[in-house]
Design a protein around this motif. Structure first.
Motif, PDB file in Angstrom:
ATOM      1  N   LEU A 213       0.846  -1.202   0.000  1.00  0.00           N
ATOM      2  CA  LEU A 213       0.000   0.000   0.000  1.00  0.00           C
ATOM      3  C   LEU A 213       0.880   1.251   0.000  1.00  0.00           C
ATOM      4  N   GLY A 214       1.905   1.238   0.868  1.00  0.00           N
ATOM      5  CA  GLY A 214       2.785   2.400   1.001  1.00  0.00           C
ATOM      6  C   GLY A 214       3.449   2.749  -0.317  1.00  0.00           C
ATOM      7  N   ALA A 215       3.939   1.724  -1.020  1.00  0.00           N
ATOM      8  CA  ALA A 215       4.637   1.979  -2.279  1.00  0.00           C
ATOM      9  C   ALA A 215       3.645   2.455  -3.338  1.00  0.00           C
ATOM     10  N   ALA A 216       2.486   1.846  -3.396  1.00  0.00           N
ATOM     11  CA  ALA A 216       1.509   2.227  -4.421  1.00  0.00           C
ATOM     12  C   ALA A 216       1.044   3.665  -4.212  1.00  0.00           C
ATOM     13  N   LEU A 217       0.995   4.086  -2.957  1.00  0.00           N
ATOM     14  CA  LEU A 217       0.458   5.423  -2.666  1.00  0.00           C
ATOM     15  C   LEU A 217       1.565   6.436  -2.387  1.00  0.00           C
ATOM     16  N   ASN A 218       2.825   5.974  -2.515  1.00  0.00           N
ATOM     17  CA  ASN A 218       3.958   6.871  -2.287  1.00  0.00           C
ATOM     18  C   ASN A 218       3.892   7.593  -0.952  1.00  0.00           C
ATOM     19  N   VAL A 219       3.630   6.856   0.113  1.00  0.00           N
ATOM     20  CA  VAL A 219       3.492   7.511   1.414  1.00  0.00           C
ATOM     21  C   VAL A 219       4.839   8.016   1.908  1.00  0.00           C
ATOM     22  N   SER A 220       4.822   8.867   2.935  1.00  0.00           N
ATOM     23  CA  SER A 220       6.087   9.427   3.417  1.00  0.00           C
ATOM     24  C   SER A 220       6.760   8.511   4.427  1.00  0.00           C
ATOM     25  N   GLN A 221       6.004   7.597   5.025  1.00  0.00           N
ATOM     26  CA  GLN A 221       6.576   6.747   6.073  1.00  0.00           C
ATOM     27  C   GLN A 221       5.675   5.539   6.321  1.00  0.00           C
ATOM     28  N   ILE A 222       6.327   4.424   6.629  1.00  0.00           N
ATOM     29  CA  ILE A 222       5.542   3.253   7.044  1.00  0.00           C
ATOM     30  C   ILE A 222       5.937   2.937   8.479  1.00  0.00           C
ATOM     31  N   GLU A 223       4.961   2.895   9.360  1.00  0.00           N
ATOM     32  CA  GLU A 223       5.273   2.597  10.758  1.00  0.00           C
ATOM     33  C   GLU A 223       4.798   1.189  11.099  1.00  0.00           C
ATOM     34  N   PRO A 266      12.271  -8.236   6.745  1.00  0.00           N
ATOM     35  CA  PRO A 266      12.540  -7.212   5.747  1.00  0.00           C
ATOM     36  C   PRO A 266      12.220  -7.563   4.284  1.00  0.00           C
ATOM     37  N   PRO A 267      12.354  -8.832   3.865  1.00  0.00           N
ATOM     38  CA  PRO A 267      12.020  -9.058   2.453  1.00  0.00           C
ATOM     39  C   PRO A 267      10.630  -8.526   2.106  1.00  0.00           C
ATOM     40  N   THR A 268       9.752  -8.503   3.098  1.00  0.00           N
ATOM     41  CA  THR A 268       8.399  -8.027   2.804  1.00  0.00           C
ATOM     42  C   THR A 268       8.378  -6.511   2.586  1.00  0.00           C
ATOM     43  N   MET A 269       9.473  -5.839   2.943  1.00  0.00           N
ATOM     44  CA  MET A 269       9.460  -4.385   2.846  1.00  0.00           C
ATOM     45  C   MET A 269      10.030  -3.899   1.507  1.00  0.00           C
ATOM     46  N   ILE A 270      10.393  -4.836   0.640  1.00  0.00           N
ATOM     47  CA  ILE A 270      11.063  -4.436  -0.602  1.00  0.00           C
ATOM     48  C   ILE A 270      10.306  -3.352  -1.386  1.00  0.00           C
ATOM     49  N   PRO A 271       8.989  -3.467  -1.538  1.00  0.00           N
ATOM     50  CA  PRO A 271       8.316  -2.405  -2.307  1.00  0.00           C
ATOM     51  C   PRO A 271       8.580  -1.019  -1.714  1.00  0.00           C
ATOM     52  N   ALA A 272       8.601  -0.934  -0.383  1.00  0.00           N
ATOM     53  CA  ALA A 272       8.842   0.358   0.261  1.00  0.00           C
ATOM     54  C   ALA A 272      10.290   0.784   0.072  1.00  0.00           C
ATOM     55  N   PHE A 273      11.185  -0.188   0.202  1.00  0.00           N
ATOM     56  CA  PHE A 273      12.612   0.104   0.056  1.00  0.00           C
ATOM     57  C   PHE A 273      12.914   0.658  -1.339  1.00  0.00           C
ATOM     58  N   LEU A 274      12.314   0.038  -2.350  1.00  0.00           N
ATOM     59  CA  LEU A 274      12.597   0.478  -3.719  1.00  0.00           C
ATOM     60  C   LEU A 274      12.165   1.929  -3.918  1.00  0.00           C
ATOM     61  N   LYS A 275      11.191   2.346  -3.170  1.00  0.00           N
ATOM     62  CA  LYS A 275      10.736   3.746  -3.291  1.00  0.00           C
ATOM     63  C   LYS A 275      11.362   4.634  -2.229  1.00  0.00           C
ATOM     64  N   ILE A 277      11.083   4.628   0.912  1.00  0.00           N
ATOM     65  CA  ILE A 277      10.163   5.078   1.966  1.00  0.00           C
ATOM     66  C   ILE A 277      10.720   4.603   3.316  1.00  0.00           C
ATOM     67  N   PRO A 278      10.958   5.522   4.240  1.00  0.00           N
ATOM     68  CA  PRO A 278      11.500   5.088   5.541  1.00  0.00           C
ATOM     69  C   PRO A 278      10.492   4.199   6.291  1.00  0.00           C
ATOM     70  N   ILE A 279      11.053   3.201   6.996  1.00  0.00           N
ATOM     71  CA  ILE A 279      10.210   2.311   7.794  1.00  0.00           C
ATOM     72  C   ILE A 279      10.588   2.551   9.252  1.00  0.00           C
ATOM     73  N   VAL A 280       9.616   2.718  10.094  1.00  0.00           N
ATOM     74  CA  VAL A 280       9.926   2.959  11.510  1.00  0.00           C
ATOM     75  C   VAL A 280       9.286   1.865  12.343  1.00  0.00           C
ATOM     76  N   ILE A 281      10.093   1.276  13.231  1.00  0.00           N
ATOM     77  CA  ILE A 281       9.538   0.275  14.140  1.00  0.00           C
ATOM     78  C   ILE A 281       9.174   0.998  15.434  1.00  0.00           C
ATOM     79  N   LYS A 282       7.910   0.944  15.800  1.00  0.00           N
ATOM     80  CA  LYS A 282       7.449   1.685  16.980  1.00  0.00           C
ATOM     81  C   LYS A 282       6.803   0.730  17.991  1.00  0.00           C
ATOM     82  N   ASN A 283       6.745   1.181  19.231  1.00  0.00           N
ATOM     83  CA  ASN A 283       6.173   0.357  20.296  1.00  0.00           C
ATOM     84  C   ASN A 283       4.791   0.892  20.701  1.00  0.00           C
TER      85      ASN A 283
END
Ligand SMILES: NC(=O)C1=CN([C@@H]2O[C@H](COP(=O)(O)OP(=O)(O)OC[C@H]3O[C@@H](n4cnc5c(N)ncnc54)[C@H](O)[C@@H]3O)[C@@H](O)[C@H]2O)C=CC1
Ligand SMILES: N[C@@H](CC=O)C(=O)O
Ligand code: NA
Length: 818
Positions: A213-223, A266-275, A277-283
Motif C-alpha cells: 500500500l505504502g509503495a503504491a500510494l507513495n506515502v512518506s513513512q511506514i510505521e 525485511p524481504p516483505t518491505m522491498i516495495p517500500a525500500f525500492l521507493k 520510503i522510511p520504515i519505523v519500528i514503533k512500540n
C-alpha cells in the motif's frame, strides 16, 4: 500520508487496542493522514490453523470456535460504542458462521488444502480489521473497514502468493482516490487471485501489505507498531545491555533479521525500500519512544557493527571427501536437491581445498537432509569418495552485522579474540563477500556468553561487565569490597568497566546471585544465605553460569581455593589472588598454572603476593620481558617484621608489638607464618620463579628470627605465650645492634639462582637501614640496572594497600582487549 501497521500483539487485547486508539488519536491531532493495516488478534492465526487441523481430523472444533467468538465479542463490548455493538456483532457472527461452514466442509471432505487454509486464516484479519474500524468510529467519523484482499491481486500460489503489482497498484490507487477523506482500516496478510479466491502473502504478510500500500500510494513513512522498542543490538532475553538501534540501513535490517530478529521480516518491505520510503519500528505500549528507523542516508555511526543476530537452535551437516574436489557440479547437485525437497539452508561454508562443505539447517530438517544426501550420493559414498555424512546438533549461529564492517580491518580479529578469550569454541565460520556479516556457529550452551562477550567487545561506548566470584571476605576481602563499592561508579564512567560481584564465600557461608550482589549489604546477605560454604559447589556454579569476562578472586590464606585455579582457567575464567599458596607450592604447579592461563588466553594476576600493592611482580615482569637479566635481588619483604623492628624501641615489649602488627592487619591470619619466616620465604620463592629460576621451597635457606619454641608453638595462643617468655632474648638482640649503631633487618637475597633469608644488623651505610612503618624495599640488580639498582619501596602490608593491589589487578583483567 503514513501507513501504520499494527501486529498481533498490538491488537491482541483490550489494553493494547486502547493503546492503538491513542496512537491513532495522536496522529489525527497532529493532522497526519494515516492508513491502518492490522493483523489478526495475537494467537488467532494459530487457533484458526488448529481448528482447521481439528476439522480435517474429525475432532470437535466447536469449543475453539466459541472461544474465538468470545474473544472478539469481549472486545466489542468493551470498546465499541453501545449503539453500534449489535451491528458489529451481527457482522462478526456472519464471519464466524461462514468460517464454521468452511470448517464443516473440511470435516466432510476430510481434506485440507493450502487453498482452504488461506480461506480459513483470512477470518482472523477480517474480524480484527472490521472490529477495529468500529472501535475507531468515535475517533474519526469516516472510518471504513477495507478487506484488502479485494485490491491486492496475486497469482494462485496459495500460502505464499506472488503479487501482481501492475493490477494491484491500480486497484489501490483507485480505491484510495475514492476514499480520500476516510480513515481506512485494512486487513493485512490476505489477497486474492484472478478468480477472487483468497490467497495469503506468506511470512510477515501484514508488513508486506503495509509496504505494498505504502509503495503504491507513495506515502512518506511506514510505521510498524509492535510490542518492543524497535530493533535491538542483540536478543534482549540473552543480552541485558542490548539497546534499541536508532537507525539502520535496509541492508543491515535484512542481514540482522535473516538470523533471528523477529521484529520485522525485511524481504516483505522491498516495495517500500525500492521507493526509499522510511520504515519505523514503533512500540504501541511506549508510543513516545522514537523507534528504529530503517532508511537510506544514515547518520555516520561510531560503531563498526550495527548489531548481533543469533539463531538459538540449528544443526549442521558436514560432507567431505575426495569426490568433491574439482567437481564443478557437486554443490549444484547438493543444493538443488535440498531446495527441491524444501530443506531450508541457513548458512553454508566450504573449505578452500573444496574437500568439505558444511551447512546449517533447522534441527527438524537435519535427519531428512542427511537421508536425502545419502540417497543422492549413494554411489560416491559406496566408492569411498565421500565420507559418511555427519550431523551435529545443539548448535547456534551468532552473526555480527553492519555496513561499516566493509573494508574495515580488525573486525574479525575482535570477534574471534572475544570468543576465544571467553572459551567459546567456534565450530564453523561464514562471511559473505559483501562483508556486511560474519557468522559463526557455536555450541548452544555458549550462546549467551558469546553474545554478551561480543556485545561488550563491539559496543565500546558501553561498559564492559566483569563478572566476579570472590572467596575470602576477611581482612583483605572486606576492604576490597568496600573499595569496589566506593570506586565502582568512577570506573563505570571513566574506564567503562562495570564490576558485578556475583558470588561471595567465606569459610562458613556462600552466596551466588546471577543478578549481582548488592554491595550495600553484602555482609547481611552472605550471613543470611542458606548455602553452607562449599568451594567445589561455588566453583561449579561459577562455571555453569558460563559468563563472559569472568574473574575468580581468592582472598583467603587457605591452600584449598588454589586447587581450583586450573579449572577456572580451563573454563576461561581469569584468576586474581593475594593468596601466595598456589605460587609457592611445588614449582610444577606454578608452571602449570601459568601455562594453562596462557593457553586459554585468560589472566592470572597476583601482584599482591609480594610487597602487597607495591609494583614488584609487574616491575620484575617488565624487566624480564624486555630482555633484562636479573643478577641479584635484595629485599625486605615482610611488612610485619619491618613494623616490629621499627616499633620495638625504648620500653616496648616484643610481644605487644607483634600483637599490634596483627591488629593493624599486617600479619598473616596466622602470625607464626610471618615470624617464622614462611611468608617471606614464599615471597622470595615467587620472585625467584618469576625471575626464571625453577626453585622449590626447600631450596631457600631460611634464617630464624625467633627462637624455635615460639616458631613451633602449637597454636597462635601458645605462640603469644612463648613471645612473652622471650622478651629478654629480643631485648638483647636489639641492644646489641643498637650498641654498634645498627638496626635489625630481616633481609632476603637472590643471587646466582640461590635464595637466602637472614636476620642481620645493618649500619647507617646500608640502603635498608632507613625504613619506617611496615615498609618493604626491593633492589633489583640487572644487566641494565647495574651500577645503580632499581629500587621499589613503600608500605608492603595492610588491608588498604593490599586490597588496592588486588583491585588494580582486577581492573587490569577488565582492561584487556576483549
Ligand atoms: N595482610 C596483608 O597485608 C596481606 C595479606 N595478603 C594475603 O591476603 C590473604 C588474606 O588475608 P586476610 O584477609 O588477612 O585473612 P583473613 O583470615 O582475615 O580472611 C580470610 C578469609 O578467607 C575465608 N576462607 C578461608 N578459607 C576458606 C575456604 N576454604 N573457603 C572459603 N573461604 C575461606 C575466611 O572465612 C575469611 O573470610 C592471605 O593469603 C594473605 O597472605 C597478601 C598481601 C598482604
Ligand atoms: N603478612 C605479610 C603481608 C603481606 O604479604 C607481611 O607482613 O608482609
Ligand atoms: Na606487589
Amino acid at each position: 500520508m503514513k501507513i501504520l501497521k499494527f501486529g498481533g500483539t498490538s491488537v491482541g487485547s483490550i489494553e493494547s487496542l486502547k493503546a492503538l486508539k491513542k496512537v491513532v488519536e495522536n496522529n489525527l491531532l497532529q493532522k497526519n493522514k494515516i492508513i491502518l493495516v492490522v493483523s489478526a488478534m495475537g494467537g488467532v492465526t494459530n487457533n484458526l490453523l488448529k481448528m482447521a487441523e481439528e476439522a480435517v481430523n474429525g475432532t470437535d472444533f466447536s469449543l475453539a470456535l466459541a472461544d474465538l467468538e468470545k474473544r472478539h465479542f469481549a472486545v466489542v463490548k468493551e470498546l465499541v460504542p453501545l449503539q453500534q455493538q449489535n451491528q458489529v456483532i451481527t457482522k462478526l457472527k456472519l464471519y464466524f458462521q461462514e468460517l464454521e461452514d468452511i470448517l464443516q466442509g473440511i470435516t466432510s471432505l476430510k481434506e485440507l488444502s493450502i487453498k482452504t487454509k488461506d480461506m480459513v486464516l483470512s477470518f482472523g484479519e477480517k474480524s480484527a480489521a472490521l472490529m477495529i474500524s468500529r472501535i475507531l468510529g468515535p475517533v474519526f467519523e469516516n472510518t471504513e473497514f477495507l478487506d484488502a484482499s479485494q485490491i491486492i491481486k496475486t497469482d494462485s500460489s496459495f500460502g505464499n502468493a506472488k503479487v501482481n503489482f501492475g493490477q494491484t497498484n491500480l486497484l489501490i490507487q483507485d480505491y484510495f482516490s475514492q476514499h480520500q477523506n476516510h480513515l481506512i482500516v485494512a486487513t493485512g496478510f490476505i489477497a486474492s487471485d484472478n478468480e477472487n479466491r483468497i490467497t495469503t502473502l506468506g511470512r510477515g504478510g501484514s508488513d508486506y501489505t503495509a509496504a505494498i500500500l505504502g509503495a503504491a500510494l507513495n506515502v512518506s513513512q511506514i510505521e510498524i507498531w509492535t510490542d518492543v522498542n524497535g530493533m535491538m543490538t542483540a536478543d534482549p532475553r540473552r543480552v541485558k545491555k542490548a539497546f534499541s538501534m536508532e537507525e539502520l540501513s535496509y541492508t543491515e535490517a535484512m542481514e540482522l533479521s535473516f538470523f533471528g530478529a523477529k521484529v520485522i521480516y525485511p524481504p516483505t518491505m522491498i516495495p517500500a525500500f525500492l521507493k526509499k520510503i522510511p520504515i519505523v519500528i514503533k512500540n504501541t505500549f511506549e508510543p513516545d519512544f522514537a523507534g528504529t528507523f530503517i532508511k537510506h542516508d544514515l547518520k555516520p555511526s561510531n560503531t563498526t557493527i550495527r548489531g548481533i543476530s543469533s539463531v538459538d537452535h540449528i544443526s549442521i551437516i558436514n560432507i567431505e571427501g575426495s569426490g568433491m574436489v574439482g567437481k564443478a557440479g557437486f554443490s549444484g547437485r547438493l543444493f538443488s536437491l535440498l531446495s527441491r525437497e524444501q530443506v531450508n539452508v541457513i548458512l553454508i561454508t566450504q573449505s578452500s581445498s573444496e574437500h568439505s562443505i558444511t551447512f546449517a539447517v533447522n534441527p527438524d530438517d537435519a535427519v531428512k537432509a542427511k537421508v536425502l544426501i545419502e540417497q543422492e550420493f549413494e554411489l560416491e559414498l559406496l566408492a569411498g569418495k565421500l565420507e559418511p555424512v555427519k550431523v551435529e546438533n545443539n548448535l547456534s549461529i551468532l552473526a555480527i552485522v553492519g555496513e561499516n564492517m566493509k573494508k574495515t580491518p580488525g573486525i574479525s580479529g575482535k570477534l574471534f579474540y572475544s570468543l576465544g578469550r571467553n572459551g567459546v569454541n567456534v565450530v564453523a565460520i561464514a562471511q559473505g563477500s559483501s562483508e556486511y556479516n560474519i557468522s559463526v556457529i557455536i555450541y548452544n550452551s555458549d550462546l549467551s556468553k558469546a553474545l554478551n562477550a561480543v556485545h561488550d567487545a563491539f559496543f565500546a561506548e558501553l561498559q564492559k561487565t566483569l563478572n566476579v566470584f570472590m572467596v575470602g571476605v576477611g581482612n583483605i576481602g572486606k576492604e576490597l569490597l568496600s573499595q569496589i563499592k566506593g570506586h565502582k561508579d568512577f570506573l563505570a564512567k571513566n574506564n567503562l568497566i562495570n564490576i558485578q560481584i556475583l558470588g561471595l564465600s567465606n569459610s562458613r557461608k556462600m552466596l551466588v546471585d546471577a543478578e549481582g550482589i548488592d554491595l550495600n549489604n553484602w555482609q547481611q546477605s552472605l550471613e543470611q544465605s542458606s548455602a553452607e560454604a562449599n568451594l567445589e559447589g561455588f566453583i561449579n556454579q561459577m562455571k555453569t553460569l558460563n559468563l563472559p569476562n569472568c574473574v575468580f578472586i581468592d582472598n583467603t590464606a587457605s591452600p584449598y581455593p588454589s586447587k581450583f585455579y586450573k579449572q577456572a582457567f580451563e573454563a576461561n575464567i581469569s584468576v586474581v589472588t593475594c593468596n601466595k599458596i598456589a605460587n609457592s607450592a611445588e614449582y610444577a604447579q606454578f608452571a602449570d598454572l601459568k601455562e594453562t592461563a596462557q593457553k586459554h588466553g585468560v589472566d592470572f594476576y597476583y601482584e599482591t603476593n609480594v610487597g602487597a600493592g607495591l609494583p614488584i611482580i609487574k616491575t620484575l615482569n617488565d624487566l624480564m620481558i624486555s630482555g633484562d637479566k636479573i643478577s641479584k635481588i635484595e629485599a625486605i619483604l615482610s611488612g610485619t617484621i619491618s613494623f616490629i623492628f621499627n616499633n620495638f624501641k625504648g620500653d616496648a615489649n616484643f610481644h605487644d608489638v607483634v600483637k599490634l602488627a596483627q591488629e593493624k592487619g599486617f600479619t598473616e591470619p596466622d602470625p607464626r607464618d610471618d615470624l617464622g619466616g614462611v611468608d617471606f620465604m614464599r615471597k622470595m620463592l615467587i620472585l625467584a620463579r618469576n625471575a626464571g629460576f625453577a626453585l622449590e621451597a626447600n631450596d631457600v635457606k631460611l634464617g630464624a628470627i625467633i627462637p624455635d619454641a615460639a616458631a613451633k608453638a602449637a597454636s597462635v595462643a601458645d605462640f603469644y605465650k612463648e613471645l612473652q617468655n622471650e622478651n629478654k632474648y629480643f631485648e638483647k638482640l636489639k641492644n646489641d645492634a643498637e650498641a654498634s649503631g645498627k638496626v635489625l633487618r630481616y633481609i632476603g637475597k637472590l643471587e646466582n639462582g640461590k635464595v637466602e633469608i637472614s636476620l642481620q644488623s645493618v649500619g647507617a651505610d646500608h640502603p635498608f637501614y632507613a625504613l619506617s612503618g611496615s615498609d618493604n624495599i626491593i633492589a633489583f640488580t640487572t644487566d641494565r640496572y647495574n651500577e645503580t639498582q632499581m629500587v621499589v619501596k613503600g608500605p608492603g602490608a595492610g588491608a588498604a594497600v593490599t586490597a588496592a593491589g588486588v583491585f588494580a589487578d582486577l581492573v587490569k583483567v577488565g582492561a584487556s582487549k576483549a
